[in-house]
Each structure stands twice: as structure tokens, then as C-alpha cells.
Design a protein around this motif. Structure first.
Motif, mmCIF file in Angstrom:
data_model
loop_
_atom_site.group_PDB
_atom_site.id
_atom_site.type_symbol
_atom_site.label_atom_id
_atom_site.label_comp_id
_atom_site.label_asym_id
_atom_site.label_seq_id
_atom_site.Cartn_x
_atom_site.Cartn_y
_atom_site.Cartn_z
ATOM 1 N N ARG A 1 0.831 -1.206 0.000
ATOM 2 C CA ARG A 1 0.000 0.000 0.000
ATOM 3 C C ARG A 1 0.863 1.253 0.000
ATOM 4 O O ARG A 1 0.594 2.210 -0.724
ATOM 5 C CB ARG A 1 -0.922 0.004 1.214
ATOM 6 N N GLU A 2 1.936 1.233 0.787
ATOM 7 C CA GLU A 2 2.807 2.404 0.851
ATOM 8 C C GLU A 2 3.563 2.640 -0.449
ATOM 9 O O GLU A 2 3.999 3.771 -0.715
ATOM 10 C CB GLU A 2 3.783 2.244 2.019
ATOM 11 N N LEU A 3 3.725 1.598 -1.238
ATOM 12 C CA LEU A 3 4.382 1.735 -2.537
ATOM 13 C C LEU A 3 3.382 1.937 -3.670
ATOM 14 O O LEU A 3 3.764 1.977 -4.839
ATOM 15 C CB LEU A 3 5.242 0.501 -2.827
ATOM 16 N N GLY A 4 2.122 2.047 -3.330
ATOM 17 C CA GLY A 4 1.087 2.236 -4.344
ATOM 18 C C GLY A 4 0.796 0.996 -5.146
ATOM 19 O O GLY A 4 0.309 1.087 -6.285
ATOM 20 N N GLY A 5 1.073 -0.176 -4.578
ATOM 21 C CA GLY A 5 0.882 -1.397 -5.341
ATOM 22 C C GLY A 5 0.004 -2.421 -4.664
ATOM 23 O O GLY A 5 0.136 -3.626 -4.936
ATOM 24 N N LYS A 6 -0.926 -1.996 -3.802
ATOM 25 C CA LYS A 6 -1.729 -2.949 -3.050
ATOM 26 C C LYS A 6 -2.594 -3.830 -3.960
ATOM 27 O O LYS A 6 -2.906 -4.972 -3.622
ATOM 28 C CB LYS A 6 -2.610 -2.222 -2.044
ATOM 29 N N ARG A 7 -2.969 -3.323 -5.104
ATOM 30 C CA ARG A 7 -3.839 -4.124 -5.971
ATOM 31 C C ARG A 7 -3.141 -5.362 -6.525
ATOM 32 O O ARG A 7 -3.794 -6.253 -7.075
ATOM 33 C CB ARG A 7 -4.386 -3.266 -7.116
ATOM 34 N N TRP A 8 -1.814 -5.409 -6.416
ATOM 35 C CA TRP A 8 -1.079 -6.585 -6.879
ATOM 36 C C TRP A 8 -0.878 -7.617 -5.762
ATOM 37 O O TRP A 8 -0.177 -8.608 -5.947
ATOM 38 C CB TRP A 8 0.271 -6.179 -7.447
ATOM 39 N N LEU A 9 -1.510 -7.399 -4.621
ATOM 40 C CA LEU A 9 -1.361 -8.304 -3.488
ATOM 41 C C LEU A 9 -1.690 -9.761 -3.836
ATOM 42 O O LEU A 9 -0.982 -10.671 -3.389
ATOM 43 C CB LEU A 9 -2.236 -7.824 -2.327
ATOM 44 N N PRO A 10 -2.742 -10.038 -4.642
ATOM 45 C CA PRO A 10 -3.046 -11.441 -4.969
ATOM 46 C C PRO A 10 -1.909 -12.184 -5.676
ATOM 47 O O PRO A 10 -1.877 -13.420 -5.651
ATOM 48 C CB PRO A 10 -4.277 -11.336 -5.872
ATOM 49 N N MET A 11 -0.980 -11.459 -6.294
ATOM 50 C CA MET A 11 0.136 -12.119 -6.968
ATOM 51 C C MET A 11 1.061 -12.820 -5.973
ATOM 52 O O MET A 11 1.863 -13.678 -6.367
ATOM 53 C CB MET A 11 0.936 -11.109 -7.788
ATOM 54 N N LEU A 12 0.947 -12.473 -4.701
ATOM 55 C CA LEU A 12 1.797 -13.098 -3.686
ATOM 56 C C LEU A 12 1.217 -14.405 -3.181
ATOM 57 O O LEU A 12 1.841 -15.096 -2.374
ATOM 58 C CB LEU A 12 2.018 -12.134 -2.523
ATOM 59 N N GLY A 13 0.009 -14.765 -3.630
ATOM 60 C CA GLY A 13 -0.569 -16.047 -3.273
ATOM 61 C C GLY A 13 -0.672 -16.257 -1.783
ATOM 62 O O GLY A 13 -1.173 -15.398 -1.042
ATOM 63 N N GLU A 14 -0.165 -17.400 -1.302
ATOM 64 C CA GLU A 14 -0.283 -17.745 0.111
ATOM 65 C C GLU A 14 0.536 -16.845 1.016
ATOM 66 O O GLU A 14 0.380 -16.883 2.243
ATOM 67 C CB GLU A 14 0.137 -19.202 0.337
ATOM 68 N N TYR A 15 1.423 -16.023 0.443
ATOM 69 C CA TYR A 15 2.240 -15.114 1.259
ATOM 70 C C TYR A 15 1.568 -13.759 1.466
ATOM 71 O O TYR A 15 2.107 -12.910 2.179
ATOM 72 C CB TYR A 15 3.599 -14.910 0.595
ATOM 73 N N ALA A 16 0.408 -13.543 0.852
ATOM 74 C CA ALA A 16 -0.252 -12.236 0.897
ATOM 75 C C ALA A 16 -0.660 -11.824 2.305
ATOM 76 O O ALA A 16 -0.751 -10.632 2.601
ATOM 77 C CB ALA A 16 -1.470 -12.230 -0.026
ATOM 78 N N GLY A 17 -0.904 -12.781 3.173
ATOM 79 C CA GLY A 17 -1.354 -12.441 4.513
ATOM 80 C C GLY A 17 -0.263 -12.428 5.556
ATOM 81 O O GLY A 17 -0.533 -12.224 6.746
#
Length: 261
Positions: free
Chosen positions: A217-233
Motif C-alpha cells: 500500500r505504501e508503494l502504491g501497489g496494493k492491488r497486486w497483493l493477490p500475486m503473492l498467493g499464500e504469502y499475501a497475509g
């Protein structure tokens, strides 16, 4: 050739790889042929240089020891081998595509990988290296401890292929070695992707315990969070470098993550 801690029985600290099996394995894996360029760092008496030259590839044999360099020039006179008398930490690297097949001094492993894997503009086709066992384990960890190693692992496939026992060297070093295989990832990043990747890795390593979603979010890229898969949380420090590379690729292309519109 490797150079480990010297002893009274081996004051030079040089340990020559003399077992033919790992030598054949490294040369075969490099898949070289006529027209290819390959560097043998720490060439020593030419244990790897000879088999590399037999592939038809052009070989640069880099050796800093005066005696070994003279022997190399004599042994490979007339062969497609250029002997470079110099230190692997400082010799200029080719501007064209090249491979590396070498048994390198253990103490120079970090310096060499920094040269080979640090600059995205370098045209490294691949590297098949004999390095110290502990070093190979560190750089092939799923989540490398340092920022620099993470930068390497996000852009290259680093694989510890197998252990090479100390007995494969003459004289034997005090520790085992490893066959470290390095190949560029199948989908290399462009210039924008490299910039995004640097930002992501720096942020993750600056605050490894911070939640991933906050870092993005701080880098302006929160919408790409799903690309991290199981590491997103989880925390940013537990994300493997290839996952950060996937996010960087999406950010550079302006594409949404999986499942986003």
C-alpha cells in the motif's frame, strides 16, 4: 580451482578439483558449442579449461597466479582459449552473451556472484559453479537473508545441484563444496520492472516484520497483493524473491493481479 584457508601443508591455500565426474557434469550442463563464449574463473592448470575447449566454445581462462597462467598459455597454444592473467574480482566482463563454468576460490564467491548477478545489463547465459557448501546453501534458501542475495534470487534460478566432497580436491579443503547452478528466469524483467523490484525488495528488507499489504500500500501497489498467493497475509520478510519479481512485473506493465478487475 578453489582457494580455502591455507595451512602449513598447503601454504598457497589452493585446492584443485581433480575428480572427473563433477567436471564432466558441469561442462555437460553448460550445453556449450561452437560460437559460444565461456569463462573459466580460477582456471589453475586448466582442469576445466580443457573440457570446455573441447566443446568448440571460445574459452576465457582467468587466472591470477603467475605460474598457472604461464602453464595455461603453453598448454592451450593454438586452441580456442584466451588466457587472462588477472583477478576475477576485477577483470572486465564481456559485453556479449557468455556463460561461466568454474571452480572458484571459496573466499571470492560473494564477489563473483555480485559481479555476475548484480547488473541487469550483463548478458549472462548461465553459470555452473563449484563453491563452498555453506555458501551455496545460503544463496539458495527460499528466502535469502540479505537484500543483495534476494536481488539475485528474484532474477535468477539458483539451484544447489549436489554436494561435492572435499575428497574430490587435491589437496582436500577442510569443508565440502557444492555444484551451484545459475540460470536467468524464463521471464526477465524490463527496466521498469527492475526499478519496481528494487523498491519492493528494499521496502521488504527494511521492515521484514511488517504486513505485506502495508508494504504494498505504501508503494502504491496494493492491488497486486493477490500475486503473492499464500504469502499475501504474512510479513514482508517471508515472501520469496520470485514472488516479488511477479509483483514487479505486474507493476511495470500496469496489469492488475489475479482476480482483480
Amino acid at each position: 580451482m578453489s582457494r580455502a584457508r591455507s595451512s602449513s601443508s598447503n601454504p598457497s591455500g589452493i585446492h584443485l578439483l581433480t575428480d572427473r565426474r563433477p567436471i564432466r557434469e558441469l561442462v555437460r550442463a553448460a550445453a556449450l558449442g561452437p560460437g559460444d563464449l565461456v569463462i573459466d574463473f580460477g582456471a589453475g592448470p586448466g582442469t576445466l579449461t580443457g573440457p570446455l575447449a573441447a566443446t568448440g566454445a571460445r574459452v576465457l581462462a582467468v587466472e591470477r597466479d603467475d605460474g598457472f597462467a604461464r602453464r595455461l598459455r603453453g598448454r592451450f597454444a593454438g586452441a580456442p582459449v584466451r588466457v587472462v592473467h588477472g583477478d576475477l574480482r576485477r577483470v572486465p566482463l564481456p559485453r556479449r552473451e557468455f556463460s561461466v563454468v568454474a571452480s572458484i576460490p571459496f573466499g571470492a564467491s560473494t564477489a563473483l556472484l555480485r559481479r555476475l548477478l548484480g547488473d541487469p545489463a550483463l548478458a549472462l547465459r548461465g553459470a555452473d559453479l563449484v563453491v563452498e557448501w555453506g555458501f551455496a546453501r545460503r544463496v539458495t534458501a527460499t528466502v535469502p537473508r540479505g537484500l543483495e542475495a534476494a536481488w539475485w534470487a528474484a532474477r535468477f534460478e539458483l539451484a544447489l545441484r549436489r554436494r561435492i566432497p572435499a575428497a574430490c580436491f587435491t589437496p582436500a579443503p577442510s569443508v565440502d563444496a557444492a555444484y551451484l547452478r545459475v540460470r536467468p528466469v524464463a521471464e526477465p524483467l524490463d527496466r521498469r520492472g527492475h526499478r519496481a523490484l528494487r523498491e519492493l525488495l528494499r521496502a521488504a528488507h527494511a521492515r521484514p516484520g511488517a504486513p505485506v499489504h502495508r508494504v504494498l500500500r505504501e508503494l502504491g501497489g496494493k492491488r497486486w497483493l493477490p500475486m503473492l498467493g499464500e504469502y499475501a497475509g504474512g510479513p514482508a520478510g517471508e515472501v520469496p524473491p520470485p514472488r516479488w519479481a511477479a509483483v514487479a512485473r505486474g507493476m511495470a506493465a500496469g496489469e492488475p493481479g489475479p482476480g482483480l478487475n
